[in-house]
Design a protein around this motif. Structure first.
Motif, PDB file in Angstrom:
ATOM      1  N   LEU A   1      -5.503  -6.372 -43.601  1.00  0.00           N
ATOM      2  CA  LEU A   1      -5.017  -5.843 -42.333  1.00  0.00           C
ATOM      3  C   LEU A   1      -4.003  -6.813 -41.732  1.00  0.00           C
ATOM      4  O   LEU A   1      -4.312  -7.972 -41.472  1.00  0.00           O
ATOM      5  N   VAL A   2      -2.777  -6.313 -41.544  1.00  0.00           N
ATOM      6  CA  VAL A   2      -1.716  -7.103 -40.930  1.00  0.00           C
ATOM      7  C   VAL A   2      -0.995  -6.218 -39.919  1.00  0.00           C
ATOM      8  O   VAL A   2      -1.249  -5.013 -39.829  1.00  0.00           O
ATOM      9  N   ASN A   3      -0.090  -6.797 -39.142  1.00  0.00           N
ATOM     10  CA  ASN A   3       0.728  -6.019 -38.217  1.00  0.00           C
ATOM     11  C   ASN A   3       1.842  -5.351 -39.015  1.00  0.00           C
ATOM     12  O   ASN A   3       2.926  -5.894 -39.178  1.00  0.00           O
ATOM     13  N   GLY A   4       1.555  -4.170 -39.504  1.00  0.00           N
ATOM     14  CA  GLY A   4       2.446  -3.482 -40.427  1.00  0.00           C
ATOM     15  C   GLY A   4       1.690  -3.211 -41.720  1.00  0.00           C
ATOM     16  O   GLY A   4       0.525  -2.834 -41.682  1.00  0.00           O
ATOM     17  N   LEU A   5       2.347  -3.410 -42.840  1.00  0.00           N
ATOM     18  CA  LEU A   5       1.720  -3.162 -44.133  1.00  0.00           C
ATOM     19  C   LEU A   5       2.061  -4.293 -45.097  1.00  0.00           C
ATOM     20  O   LEU A   5       3.167  -4.846 -45.063  1.00  0.00           O
ATOM     21  N   VAL A   6       1.102  -4.604 -45.958  1.00  0.00           N
ATOM     22  CA  VAL A   6       1.273  -5.666 -46.947  1.00  0.00           C
ATOM     23  C   VAL A   6       2.326  -5.258 -47.975  1.00  0.00           C
ATOM     24  O   VAL A   6       2.443  -4.081 -48.334  1.00  0.00           O
ATOM     25  N   CYS A   7       3.093  -6.229 -48.452  1.00  0.00           N
ATOM     26  CA  CYS A   7       4.125  -5.959 -49.456  1.00  0.00           C
ATOM     27  C   CYS A   7       3.513  -5.785 -50.839  1.00  0.00           C
ATOM     28  O   CYS A   7       2.616  -6.532 -51.245  1.00  0.00           O
ATOM     29  N   LYS A   8       4.042  -4.826 -51.571  1.00  0.00           N
ATOM     30  CA  LYS A   8       3.728  -4.686 -52.985  1.00  0.00           C
ATOM     31  C   LYS A   8       4.454  -5.780 -53.772  1.00  0.00           C
ATOM     32  O   LYS A   8       5.539  -6.227 -53.375  1.00  0.00           O
ATOM     33  N   ASN A   9       3.864  -6.202 -54.859  1.00  0.00           N
ATOM     34  CA  ASN A   9       4.540  -7.165 -55.741  1.00  0.00           C
ATOM     35  C   ASN A   9       5.883  -6.575 -56.184  1.00  0.00           C
ATOM     36  O   ASN A   9       5.931  -5.481 -56.758  1.00  0.00           O
ATOM     37  N   PRO A  10       7.008  -7.269 -55.916  1.00  0.00           N
ATOM     38  CA  PRO A  10       8.330  -6.718 -56.262  1.00  0.00           C
ATOM     39  C   PRO A  10       8.477  -6.345 -57.733  1.00  0.00           C
ATOM     40  O   PRO A  10       9.289  -5.468 -58.066  1.00  0.00           O
TER      41      PRO A  10
END
Length: 221
Positions: A43-52
């Motif tokens: 849980l973060v402010n927004g969404l976690v990044c997918k591995n590029p």
């Protein structure tokens, strides 16, 4: 789609690009992209990044916005969103859009976007639009829009759109957030879960208790 409609969409695409930099309310990205990892439990402010390494063209793509959705709802309109939930690649980019289809007389009822300014253009038909400024002025600003017209709804202000014609209306709106949010006023006040105390609503709206209870029943589904 006619040539005029294609031209309007092209102009609107340019406007959305400008809007994303001029009006974005989301934090600025610190890398080329941060494709949302919808499977992540973090849980973060927004969404976690997918591995590029695992990002593909599908993460930046949505299809079908040219097709009218069934607008036979209670209010005669239907909103098709294209935000970070549909295009993970919008994460951190501060922009999204919606298509709105209206039946004759259809209404997109009074609502707010808590995280975004809206820039709307009419592709087909005639719309009455308006917003209300904040207390204590509560000034109502409205306009009748026709095909090709553009109108702005400032962030957080209550606004609406209604089809004034006898034919269906199609509109596209850009919003200055990947996740603008929406609070439909009637649904929020009369359809909250659990319900707001009847005494609060009777006093706030100067309504009889029976009327408030009827409205809560109507909006409880």
């Amino acid at each position: 789609m006619t040539m005029d409609s294609k031209l309007v969409i092209l102009i609107f695409a340019v406007a959305m690009t400008i809007a994303s930099s001029a009006m974005a309310s989301d934090p600025s990205p610190l890398q080329d992209f941060c494709v949302a990892d919808h499977a992540s439990k973090v849980l973060v402010n927004g969404l976690v990044c997918k591995n590029p390494k695992y990002v593909t063209e599908k993460d930046f793509f949505f299809s079908g916005l040219d097709k009218a959705n069934n607008s036979k709802s209670r209010v005669g309109s239907i909103v098709t969103p294209v935000n970070v939930a549909q295009i993970p690649g919008l994460n951190t980019l501060g922009i999204s859009l919606v298509r709105i289809d209206f039946q004759p007389g259809g209404l997109n009822p009074p609502h707010t976007h808590p995280r975004a300014t809206e820039l709307l253009t009419v592709l087909e038909g005639t719309l009455g639009v308006g917003f209300v400024t904040s207390n204590s002025e509560n000034r109502f600003i409205s306009k009748v829009l026709k095909k090709g017209d553009v109108f702005t709804f400032p962030i957080g202000l209550i606004h609406f759109q209604i089809n004034l014609g006898k034919d269906p209306v199609v509109a596209i709106a850009a919003l200055s957030s990947q996740n603008p949010g929406v609070i439909t006023i009637a649904d929020a006040l009369f359809g909250s879960k659990p319900p707001i105390d009847v005494n609060v609503l009777t006093k706030a709206f100067s309504l009889d208790k029976d009327v408030v209870e009827y409205l809560q029943d109507e909006f409880s589904d």
